[in-house]
Write a protein that holds these residues in place. Structure first.
Motif, PDB file in Angstrom:
ATOM      1  N   UNK A 221     -14.850  28.145 -14.866  1.00 16.02           N
ATOM      2  CA  UNK A 221     -15.719  28.543 -13.767  1.00 16.02           C
ATOM      3  C   UNK A 221     -16.707  27.459 -13.400  1.00 16.02           C
ATOM      4  N   UNK A 222     -17.265  26.790 -14.413  1.00 18.23           N
ATOM      5  CA  UNK A 222     -18.228  25.724 -14.160  1.00 18.23           C
ATOM      6  C   UNK A 222     -17.562  24.542 -13.446  1.00 18.23           C
ATOM      7  N   UNK A 223     -16.364  24.164 -13.895  1.00 12.53           N
ATOM      8  CA  UNK A 223     -15.653  23.059 -13.248  1.00 12.53           C
ATOM      9  C   UNK A 223     -15.300  23.407 -11.800  1.00 12.53           C
ATOM     10  N   UNK A 224     -14.828  24.639 -11.595  1.00 13.34           N
ATOM     11  CA  UNK A 224     -14.481  25.063 -10.237  1.00 13.34           C
ATOM     12  C   UNK A 224     -15.716  25.098  -9.348  1.00 13.34           C
ATOM     13  N   UNK A 225     -16.844  25.558  -9.905  1.00 15.82           N
ATOM     14  CA  UNK A 225     -18.084  25.615  -9.133  1.00 15.82           C
ATOM     15  C   UNK A 225     -18.549  24.223  -8.738  1.00 15.82           C
ATOM     16  N   UNK A 226     -18.433  23.251  -9.646  1.00 15.67           N
ATOM     17  CA  UNK A 226     -18.848  21.882  -9.343  1.00 15.67           C
ATOM     18  C   UNK A 226     -17.972  21.289  -8.244  1.00 15.67           C
ATOM     19  N   UNK A 227     -16.663  21.481  -8.350  1.00 18.66           N
ATOM     20  CA  UNK A 227     -15.746  20.954  -7.328  1.00 18.66           C
ATOM     21  C   UNK A 227     -16.032  21.593  -5.976  1.00 18.66           C
ATOM     22  N   UNK A 228     -16.247  22.904  -5.981  1.00 19.45           N
ATOM     23  CA  UNK A 228     -16.523  23.601  -4.733  1.00 19.45           C
ATOM     24  C   UNK A 228     -17.865  23.165  -4.149  1.00 19.45           C
ATOM     25  N   UNK A 229     -18.834  22.878  -5.003  1.00 16.79           N
ATOM     26  CA  UNK A 229     -20.130  22.377  -4.534  1.00 16.79           C
ATOM     27  C   UNK A 229     -19.975  21.046  -3.809  1.00 16.79           C
ATOM     28  N   UNK A 230     -19.153  20.166  -4.378  1.00 12.02           N
ATOM     29  CA  UNK A 230     -18.901  18.866  -3.749  1.00 12.02           C
ATOM     30  C   UNK A 230     -18.207  19.055  -2.408  1.00 12.02           C
ATOM     31  N   UNK A 231     -17.246  19.977  -2.353  1.00 10.38           N
ATOM     32  CA  UNK A 231     -16.539  20.234  -1.099  1.00 10.38           C
ATOM     33  C   UNK A 231     -17.483  20.810  -0.043  1.00 10.38           C
ATOM     34  N   UNK A 232     -18.370  21.699  -0.452  1.00  7.00           N
ATOM     35  CA  UNK A 232     -19.340  22.263   0.489  1.00  7.00           C
ATOM     36  C   UNK A 232     -20.274  21.181   1.023  1.00  7.00           C
ATOM     37  N   UNK A 233     -20.755  20.321   0.130  1.00 10.52           N
ATOM     38  CA  UNK A 233     -21.652  19.245   0.548  1.00 10.52           C
ATOM     39  C   UNK A 233     -20.929  18.278   1.474  1.00 10.52           C
ATOM     40  N   UNK A 234     -19.678  17.965   1.157  1.00  6.63           N
ATOM     41  CA  UNK A 234     -18.883  17.074   2.014  1.00  6.63           C
ATOM     42  C   UNK A 234     -18.637  17.711   3.381  1.00  6.63           C
ATOM     43  N   UNK A 235     -18.309  19.001   3.381  1.00  7.38           N
ATOM     44  CA  UNK A 235     -18.095  19.696   4.646  1.00  7.38           C
ATOM     45  C   UNK A 235     -19.350  19.718   5.495  1.00  7.38           C
ATOM     46  N   UNK A 236     -20.500  19.949   4.873  1.00  8.84           N
ATOM     47  CA  UNK A 236     -21.755  19.929   5.607  1.00  8.84           C
ATOM     48  C   UNK A 236     -22.023  18.557   6.208  1.00  8.84           C
ATOM     49  N   UNK A 237     -21.723  17.500   5.445  1.00 10.75           N
ATOM     50  CA  UNK A 237     -21.938  16.139   5.937  1.00 10.75           C
ATOM     51  C   UNK A 237     -21.004  15.823   7.103  1.00 10.75           C
ATOM     52  N   UNK A 238     -19.739  16.136   6.959  1.00 10.74           N
ATOM     53  CA  UNK A 238     -18.745  15.762   7.974  1.00 10.74           C
ATOM     54  C   UNK A 238     -18.882  16.601   9.247  1.00 10.74           C
TER      55      UNK A 238
ATOM     56  N   UNK B  42     -26.619  17.354  -0.269  1.00 11.80           N
ATOM     57  CA  UNK B  42     -25.860  18.577  -0.036  1.00 11.80           C
ATOM     58  C   UNK B  42     -25.505  19.285  -1.324  1.00 11.80           C
ATOM     59  N   UNK B  43     -25.113  18.527  -2.338  1.00 12.56           N
ATOM     60  CA  UNK B  43     -24.829  19.130  -3.645  1.00 12.56           C
ATOM     61  C   UNK B  43     -26.081  19.808  -4.184  1.00 12.56           C
ATOM     62  N   UNK B  44     -27.206  19.144  -4.029  1.00 11.27           N
ATOM     63  CA  UNK B  44     -28.493  19.708  -4.458  1.00 11.27           C
ATOM     64  C   UNK B  44     -28.743  21.058  -3.784  1.00 11.27           C
ATOM     65  N   UNK B  45     -28.408  21.160  -2.492  1.00 10.16           N
ATOM     66  CA  UNK B  45     -28.676  22.383  -1.736  1.00 10.16           C
ATOM     67  C   UNK B  45     -27.665  23.495  -2.009  1.00 10.16           C
ATOM     68  N   UNK B  46     -26.377  23.139  -2.136  1.00 13.66           N
ATOM     69  CA  UNK B  46     -25.314  24.148  -2.118  1.00 13.66           C
ATOM     70  C   UNK B  46     -24.792  24.559  -3.490  1.00 13.66           C
ATOM     71  N   UNK B  47     -25.175  23.864  -4.565  1.00 10.31           N
ATOM     72  CA  UNK B  47     -24.467  24.064  -5.834  1.00 10.31           C
ATOM     73  C   UNK B  47     -24.635  25.455  -6.435  1.00 10.31           C
ATOM     74  N   UNK B  48     -25.653  26.203  -6.017  1.00  8.14           N
ATOM     75  CA  UNK B  48     -25.825  27.553  -6.572  1.00  8.14           C
ATOM     76  C   UNK B  48     -24.992  28.613  -5.843  1.00  8.14           C
ATOM     77  N   UNK B  49     -24.322  28.228  -4.769  1.00 14.62           N
ATOM     78  CA  UNK B  49     -23.462  29.187  -4.063  1.00 14.62           C
ATOM     79  C   UNK B  49     -22.149  29.478  -4.799  1.00 14.62           C
ATOM     80  N   UNK B  50     -21.392  28.468  -5.224  1.00 13.50           N
ATOM     81  CA  UNK B  50     -20.095  28.742  -5.863  1.00 13.50           C
ATOM     82  C   UNK B  50     -20.139  29.686  -7.054  1.00 13.50           C
TER      83      UNK B  50
END
Length: 330
Positions: free
Chosen positions: A291-308, A270-278
């Protein structure tokens, strides 16, 4: 499958995902070229699973793989489409090509139109199709070598220019050796008992450092070499990832279970797929390190949300039905 083996697979996937994120974030936030072909880690792991642990074949196997890849991929396609909002007249074609795993695209521009990492989806799909319908084989070193030679030979032919480089998107002939290498490593490793060693732990860290250093010097390498040197670079990186996977399997780093590593390994796709969105969403608000730190955290949250919310529920729903299908008499 032992906990240490799960940890080794998760560590390899997480490392690969971080390399992919670093590649895109370095260019986006700092206009710096960093590339180490992190997708190769996923090829190695996919080959390991498919050629060692997966016993089903045929349409049943292919459906299982599609159920694992397709849901998150479709969510990502829709998310990038709504974020970038290309001309509405281009939507039918973009949706059609992406829904077919980009196997129908006429050129590379379409592949990269929404999200660059999507280029690997047809590679995975063609590999899983080959595994599903070709005779079951045991990976051998000579096979990896032969497939690597086929990849090198292909670079010397006009095929590489077919459909504006479209051949690059197929698993064969440029990428199949990477999957086969993952299968070979698993086959050799499990013929004997794996005894973790501190030496291999240090080798793991050293190899990770070498791979990261290669990523930093990628642009310099391109400037000093030939037109197709990028393909050769990627081949060398795949071999390094294979060596990394081998030493990880034998290291102490994966002996103890880690919930954090398991979590990150589970959502790494999911991180692989979503990380360019944030970065697209955050650019008007924050940039630089923040911005980079926020984007990484948001990428993890997006991937987690997609999984759950999408992937795990669908897998839970389909798994018993696939099992009944597999056991049903024909």
């Amino acid at each position: 499958m032992s906990p240490s083996l799960f940890n080794a697979l998760h560590l390899t996937k997480v490392f690969g995902a971080l390399l992919v994120v670093a590649c895109h974030y370095a260019g986006h936030y700092y206009q710096f070229s960093f590339y180490s072909n992190g997708t190769g880690c996923f090829f190695i792991v996919a080959g390991y699973y498919a050629l060692n642990w997966e016993h089903s074949r045929g349409l049943h196997y292919l459906v299982k793989r599609l159920l694992r890849l397709y849901p998150a991929y479709l969510v990502a396609v829709v998310a990038y489409l709504l974020t970038q909002w290309p001309p509405v007249s281009s939507w039918p074609a973009l949706l059609f090509h992406h829904l077919t795993f980009l196997l129908t695209v006429p050129d590379k521009a379409t592949v990269f139109a929404l999200n660059p990492p999507f280029w690997s989806m047809p590679v995975f799909f063609t590999f899983f199709t080959l595994v599903a319908f070709l005779p079951r084989v045991t990976p051998r070193a000579w096979q990896v070598g032969a497939l690597l030679l086929v990849a090198v030979a292909t670079l010397k032919t006009p095929l590489i220019e077919w459909h504006d480089g479209y051949i690059e998107l197929w698993v064969f002939p440029l990428h199949l050796f990477a999957f086969w290498l993952g299968g070979l490593i698993g086959h050799v490793a499990h013929r004997r008992e794996i005894k973790p060693s501190k030496t291999y732990s240090w080798l793991t860290l050293a190899l990770m450092g070498v791979i990261i250093a290669c990523g930093f010097f990628y642009q310099t390498f391109l400037e000093l070499t030939s037109e197709f040197s990028g393909f050769y670079f990627r081949g060398v990186m795949v071999l390094l990832f294979g060596l990394l996977f081998w030493v990880v399997l034998h290291s102490h780093l994966t002996v103890r279970s880690s919930r954090l590593l398991a979590f990150l390994g589970t959502i790494s796709f999911g991180v692989y797929l979503f990380h360019n969105l944030p970065p697209m969403w955050l650019d008007p608000v924050v940039s630089g390190v923040g911005g980079m730190a926020a984007a990484l955290i948001l990428s993890i949250l997006l991937a987690w949300g997609s999984w759950v919310l999408v992937e795990a529920p669908l897998l839970r729903f389909c798994k018993p039905r696939l099992a009944r299908w597999m056991s049903a008499p024909y």
